[in-house]
Design a protein around this motif. Structure first.
Motif, PDB file in Angstrom:
ATOM      1  N   THR A   1      52.232  74.366 134.111  1.00 56.53           N
ATOM      2  CA  THR A   1      52.856  73.360 134.969  1.00 56.53           C
ATOM      3  C   THR A   1      51.785  72.422 135.520  1.00 56.53           C
ATOM      4  OG1 THR A   1      52.746  74.967 136.777  1.00 56.53           O
ATOM      5  CG2 THR A   1      54.844  74.768 135.602  1.00 56.53           C
ATOM      6  N   ALA A   2      52.174  71.191 135.777  1.00 56.54           N
ATOM      7  CA  ALA A   2      51.201  70.117 136.037  1.00 56.54           C
ATOM      8  C   ALA A   2      50.324  70.340 137.259  1.00 56.54           C
ATOM      9  CB  ALA A   2      51.945  68.789 136.172  1.00 56.54           C
ATOM     10  N   ASN A   3      50.787  71.127 138.227  1.00 56.89           N
ATOM     11  CA  ASN A   3      50.018  71.294 139.460  1.00 56.89           C
ATOM     12  C   ASN A   3      49.229  72.595 139.496  1.00 56.89           C
ATOM     13  OD1 ASN A   3      52.281  72.953 139.711  1.00 56.89           O
ATOM     14  ND2 ASN A   3      52.293  72.789 141.941  1.00 56.89           N
ATOM     15  N   THR A   4      49.007  73.233 138.335  1.00 54.70           N
ATOM     16  CA  THR A   4      48.262  74.485 138.288  1.00 54.70           C
ATOM     17  C   THR A   4      47.083  74.367 137.328  1.00 54.70           C
ATOM     18  OG1 THR A   4      49.730  75.340 136.537  1.00 54.70           O
ATOM     19  CG2 THR A   4      50.265  75.927 138.820  1.00 54.70           C
ATOM     20  N   ILE A   5      46.019  75.113 137.628  1.00 56.05           N
ATOM     21  CA  ILE A   5      44.853  75.129 136.746  1.00 56.05           C
ATOM     22  C   ILE A   5      44.229  76.517 136.789  1.00 56.05           C
ATOM     23  CG2 ILE A   5      43.233  74.284 138.505  1.00 56.05           C
ATOM     24  CD1 ILE A   5      41.988  72.570 136.181  1.00 56.05           C
ATOM     25  N   ILE A   6      43.823  77.024 135.624  1.00 57.65           N
ATOM     26  CA  ILE A   6      43.295  78.385 135.489  1.00 57.65           C
ATOM     27  C   ILE A   6      41.803  78.304 135.163  1.00 57.65           C
ATOM     28  CG2 ILE A   6      43.494  80.571 134.249  1.00 57.65           C
ATOM     29  CD1 ILE A   6      46.352  79.700 133.441  1.00 57.65           C
TER      30      ILE A   6
ATOM     31  N   GLU B   1      46.428  93.292 133.166  1.00 53.30           N
ATOM     32  CA  GLU B   1      46.135  92.687 131.865  1.00 53.30           C
ATOM     33  C   GLU B   1      46.036  91.166 131.926  1.00 53.30           C
ATOM     34  OE1 GLU B   1      50.697  93.250 131.847  1.00 53.30           O
ATOM     35  OE2 GLU B   1      48.902  94.179 132.730  1.00 53.30           O
ATOM     36  N   ALA B   2      46.506  90.589 133.039  1.00 49.86           N
ATOM     37  CA  ALA B   2      46.516  89.125 133.156  1.00 49.86           C
ATOM     38  C   ALA B   2      45.647  88.620 134.299  1.00 49.86           C
ATOM     39  CB  ALA B   2      47.947  88.631 133.356  1.00 49.86           C
ATOM     40  N   LYS B   3      44.859  89.496 134.925  1.00 53.99           N
ATOM     41  CA  LYS B   3      44.172  89.110 136.162  1.00 53.99           C
ATOM     42  C   LYS B   3      43.199  87.944 135.961  1.00 53.99           C
ATOM     43  CE  LYS B   3      40.334  92.452 135.957  1.00 53.99           C
ATOM     44  NZ  LYS B   3      39.673  93.558 136.664  1.00 53.99           N
ATOM     45  N   HIS B   4      42.606  87.828 134.765  1.00 50.46           N
ATOM     46  CA  HIS B   4      41.672  86.728 134.526  1.00 50.46           C
ATOM     47  C   HIS B   4      42.389  85.399 134.231  1.00 50.46           C
ATOM     48  CE1 HIS B   4      38.638  90.023 133.659  1.00 50.46           C
ATOM     49  NE2 HIS B   4      38.101  89.307 134.619  1.00 50.46           N
ATOM     50  N   LEU B   5      43.705  85.421 134.254  1.00 47.05           N
ATOM     51  CA  LEU B   5      44.481  84.197 134.063  1.00 47.05           C
ATOM     52  C   LEU B   5      45.024  83.670 135.396  1.00 47.05           C
ATOM     53  CD1 LEU B   5      46.360  85.273 130.822  1.00 47.05           C
ATOM     54  CD2 LEU B   5      44.649  83.461 130.999  1.00 47.05           C
ATOM     55  N   ALA B   6      44.427  84.131 136.484  1.00 48.11           N
ATOM     56  CA  ALA B   6      44.840  83.676 137.808  1.00 48.11           C
ATOM     57  C   ALA B   6      44.618  82.174 137.945  1.00 48.11           C
ATOM     58  CB  ALA B   6      44.062  84.433 138.880  1.00 48.11           C
ATOM     59  N   TRP B   7      45.545  81.510 138.589  1.00 46.14           N
ATOM     60  CA  TRP B   7      45.476  80.053 138.692  1.00 46.14           C
ATOM     61  C   TRP B   7      45.262  79.593 140.128  1.00 46.14           C
ATOM     62  CZ3 TRP B   7      49.993  82.722 137.466  1.00 46.14           C
ATOM     63  CH2 TRP B   7      51.010  82.681 138.420  1.00 46.14           C
ATOM     64  N   LEU B   8      44.872  78.337 140.235  1.00 46.13           N
ATOM     65  CA  LEU B   8      44.771  77.653 141.516  1.00 46.13           C
ATOM     66  C   LEU B   8      45.854  76.585 141.570  1.00 46.13           C
ATOM     67  CD1 LEU B   8      40.892  77.165 141.679  1.00 46.13           C
ATOM     68  CD2 LEU B   8      42.239  78.787 143.027  1.00 46.13           C
ATOM     69  N   ASP B   9      46.323  76.311 142.770  1.00 49.07           N
ATOM     70  CA  ASP B   9      47.367  75.309 142.988  1.00 49.07           C
ATOM     71  C   ASP B   9      46.684  73.986 143.353  1.00 49.07           C
ATOM     72  OD1 ASP B   9      49.486  73.748 143.904  1.00 49.07           O
ATOM     73  OD2 ASP B   9      50.548  75.476 144.740  1.00 49.07           O
ATOM     74  N   LEU B  10      46.945  72.948 142.568  1.00 51.79           N
ATOM     75  CA  LEU B  10      46.322  71.649 142.834  1.00 51.79           C
ATOM     76  C   LEU B  10      46.848  70.990 144.104  1.00 51.79           C
ATOM     77  CD1 LEU B  10      46.037  70.044 139.280  1.00 51.79           C
ATOM     78  CD2 LEU B  10      44.239  71.058 140.660  1.00 51.79           C
TER      79      LEU B  10
ATOM     80  N   TYR C   1      38.305  72.596 142.943  1.00 49.74           N
ATOM     81  CA  TYR C   1      37.956  72.967 141.576  1.00 49.74           C
ATOM     82  C   TYR C   1      38.148  71.782 140.629  1.00 49.74           C
ATOM     83  CZ  TYR C   1      37.944  75.078 136.985  1.00 49.74           C
ATOM     84  OH  TYR C   1      37.650  75.347 135.664  1.00 49.74           O
ATOM     85  N   TRP C   2      39.244  71.049 140.794  1.00 53.78           N
ATOM     86  CA  TRP C   2      39.533  69.904 139.935  1.00 53.78           C
ATOM     87  C   TRP C   2      38.406  68.864 140.022  1.00 53.78           C
ATOM     88  CZ3 TRP C   2      42.366  68.560 135.972  1.00 53.78           C
ATOM     89  CH2 TRP C   2      42.595  67.208 135.689  1.00 53.78           C
ATOM     90  N   ILE C   3      37.960  68.587 141.240  1.00 51.57           N
ATOM     91  CA  ILE C   3      36.865  67.638 141.432  1.00 51.57           C
ATOM     92  C   ILE C   3      35.584  68.156 140.773  1.00 51.57           C
ATOM     93  CG2 ILE C   3      35.332  66.599 143.178  1.00 51.57           C
ATOM     94  CD1 ILE C   3      37.836  66.606 145.067  1.00 51.57           C
ATOM     95  N   ALA C   4      35.280  69.438 141.006  1.00 53.54           N
ATOM     96  CA  ALA C   4      34.050  70.021 140.454  1.00 53.54           C
ATOM     97  C   ALA C   4      34.099  70.094 138.931  1.00 53.54           C
ATOM     98  CB  ALA C   4      33.830  71.414 141.043  1.00 53.54           C
ATOM     99  N   MET C   5      35.267  70.455 138.364  1.00 58.02           N
ATOM    100  CA  MET C   5      35.396  70.532 136.906  1.00 58.02           C
ATOM    101  C   MET C   5      35.160  69.170 136.268  1.00 58.02           C
ATOM    102  SD  MET C   5      38.690  71.328 134.483  1.00 58.02           S
ATOM    103  CE  MET C   5      39.202  69.609 134.707  1.00 58.02           C
ATOM    104  N   ASN C   6      35.773  68.133 136.829  1.00 64.11           N
ATOM    105  CA  ASN C   6      35.604  66.799 136.255  1.00 64.11           C
ATOM    106  C   ASN C   6      34.170  66.294 136.400  1.00 64.11           C
ATOM    107  OD1 ASN C   6      38.217  65.446 135.178  1.00 64.11           O
ATOM    108  ND2 ASN C   6      38.891  66.594 136.970  1.00 64.11           N
ATOM    109  N   LEU C   7      33.520  66.640 137.506  1.00 58.82           N
ATOM    110  CA  LEU C   7      32.112  66.285 137.654  1.00 58.82           C
ATOM    111  C   LEU C   7      31.268  67.043 136.628  1.00 58.82           C
ATOM    112  CD1 LEU C   7      29.918  64.744 139.160  1.00 58.82           C
ATOM    113  CD2 LEU C   7      29.816  66.634 140.814  1.00 58.82           C
ATOM    114  N   ALA C   8      31.619  68.301 136.376  1.00 62.88           N
ATOM    115  CA  ALA C   8      30.907  69.079 135.351  1.00 62.88           C
ATOM    116  C   ALA C   8      31.061  68.422 133.982  1.00 62.88           C
ATOM    117  CB  ALA C   8      31.434  70.510 135.313  1.00 62.88           C
ATOM    118  N   GLY C   9      32.223  67.809 133.740  1.00 61.05           N
ATOM    119  CA  GLY C   9      32.422  67.087 132.486  1.00 61.05           C
ATOM    120  C   GLY C   9      31.501  65.893 132.371  1.00 61.05           C
TER     121      GLY C   9
END
Length: 500
Positions: A163-168, A309-318, A326-334
């Protein structure tokens, strides 16, 4: 008058004059119910908070990870949580403080279909991980590329639309924005044979490998003028490390190599058909991206409780602070990963005294806001997968002695506009050390005319899948425009801990 120490008076003052603290209820939510253990965890947590050593989410994330697996914390000399970890280990030896599985979110009972390319090349474990990812309550669609193999959470080669407002964070990967970059020079491919020593020296003088390696001079550090480096506390604390590592390549399967690029006619704008000298690099966002991934994956696993079995697929809510951070940091990492490659390519181009005719590059550990064919807005995670939207250029490497390919995406909707990011591992690193033969590896490199600088048996060509079989399996995903054959390969020294 002597003051008694307790969890309440260890808590620091908040911005509004209120004492911020890690409450007993928050600790109980981690599975801590024994009073004595609760007191110990509270003392450590609120002591760290009082002295501003860590933020509250980071403290809880570390304690969550410690309860799940205390050993790494117990082994860390001088670690903030070492004593707690040792206590947990001792209690579990006595059959006490057994971790209770907690789950706030349930997986979907029905497993949706997802397309798989090159099924015959994919291990069972990777398929199982993808099946779990498809069951997440936030999953909209998924696909598995032919180079897939097991990873943490989402398999390498996995594509997941949520979903658009989540990121793992773990579906992006630990090496955020790991990417490829290719420079094509207006020099004949035979330059590799006529100027071998000169080209080797350029790699020796202008590339840097190793987990903590840094550079002393920069070609272009203008990225660090960006205001984004001051956006969050996490980014600010990592800025100096990122600056020091600009233009470095890390370890594992990361490389910088000279090769021969064979281009067909009328496929790359302005470049006639022929065989050219080319420089290819593979690396990511270094310690900056790794630290961001570690920080926010722990927070995600604290905020989003999933079955084991899914714990490493935990997401953050944008829609929440930690998701936006995280979104800001990920894009800066890019942006940083791209600048990293440009730094290497620009330094080498200057030494070569030739500007490249063209530079092609792409991420393959990232998340993008996109739309599915039906118009649904989603977050597309490509973990070890190359963007392959219609007309999009990308690079899919093989191994140190097998070809890589410049490709153009066909825009296949069922693959969520994706393709493989390489050949993919055929065997684990430990299996490579146990089973491969050094003499056979050396003979292969001689046969393929490869000059190797660094590396070890775990990166041997035999440790990877057949790149030709992988490319055949995804002919409907990408069109091959050019073939790159490695000739002079620089990697990290043998036995460096892999970061990929």
């Amino acid at each position: 008058m002597k003051r008694e120490l307790n969890a309440d008076n260890l808590a620091p003052q908040g911005a509004a004059g209120q004492k911020e603290k890690v409450s007993n209820n928050e600790l109980k939510a981690l599975g801590i119910n024994d009073v004595e253990i609760l007191v110990n965890f509270s003392r450590v947590a609120n002591g760290l908070l009082k002295h501003n050593v860590m933020s509250k989410p980071e403290i809880l994330a570390n304690m969550e990870a410690l309860i799940d697996d205390p050993m790494p914390y117990a082994l860390k000399k001088g670690g903030k949580f070492k004593n707690l970890a040792e206590d947990v280990i001792a209690l579990r030896k006595d059959g006490k403080f057994v971790k209770q599985e907690r789950s706030n979110f349930k997986l979907k009972e029905e497993i949706a279909d997802f397309p798989v390319w090159g099924l015959e090349h994919i291990e069972v474990g990777a398929l199982a991980q993808m099946r779990t990812a498809i069951q997440l309550p936030i999953t909209v669609a998924g696909a598995l590329m032919p180079d897939a193999h097991q990873g943490y959470g989402l398999p390498i080669g996995g594509v997941l639309a949520t979903t658009a407002n989540t990121i793992i964070p773990f579906a992006v990967g630990v090496d955020i924005a790991c990417r490829m970059c290719l420079s094509i020079f207006d020099l004949p491919a035979e330059t590799i044979d006529t100027e071998t020593d000169k080209l080797k020296n350029m790699l020796e003088n202008h590339t840097y490998f190793g987990m903590g390696c840094t550079t002393k001079s920069h070609f272009d550090s203008s990225l660090f003028d960006s205001k984004t480096w001051n956006e969050t506390k996490v980014i600010r604390t990592l800025k100096d490390k990122a600056y020091a590592q600009l233009g470095t390549s890390g370890t594992g399967n990361h490389f910088v190599e000279w090769g021969e690029l064979t281009i067909a006619d009328h496929v790359l704008d302005g470049i006639p058909a022929g065989r050219y000298l080319a420089l290819l690099s593979h690396s990511g966002s270094r310690g900056f991206g790794g630290s961001v991934a570690d920080h926010y994956s722990k927070i995600a696993m604290t905020k989003t409780k999933l079955p084991a079995e899914a714990k490493h697929l935990a997401w953050l809510d944008l829609d929440k602070d930690e998701g936006q951070e995280y979104w800001i940091a990920m894009n800066l990492a890019g942006e940083y990963a791209s600048a990293n490659h440009h730094e290497i390519h620009n330094k080498i181009a200057r030494a070569l005294n030739h500007k490249p005719l063209m530079m092609i590059e792409n991420h393959h550990n990232f998340a993008w806001k996109e739309q599915l064919a039906n118009g649904t807005e989603v977050m597309v995670h490509r973990k070890g997968a190359t963007p392959a939207g219609k007309g999009v250029l990308g690079i899919i490497p093989g191994s140190m002695s097998t070809p890589g390919f410049v490709v153009r995406g066909r825009g296949d909707e069922s693959s969520i506009n994706s393709a493989s990011h390489g050949a993919g591992r055929l065997m684990s690193r430990s299996a490579a050390f146990k089973t491969l033969d050094k003499a056979a590896i050396a003979a292969n490199l001689v046969d393929k005319r490869i000059t190797l600088m660094g590396s070890d048996m775990d990166e041997a060509p035999m440790a990877y899948k057949d790149i030709h079989a992988v490319m055949t399996a995804q002919e409907n995903l990408v069109e091959v425009l050019a073939k790159f054959e490695p000739r002079i390969v620089r990697m990290a020294d043998a036995r460096e801990k892999p970061e990929d």
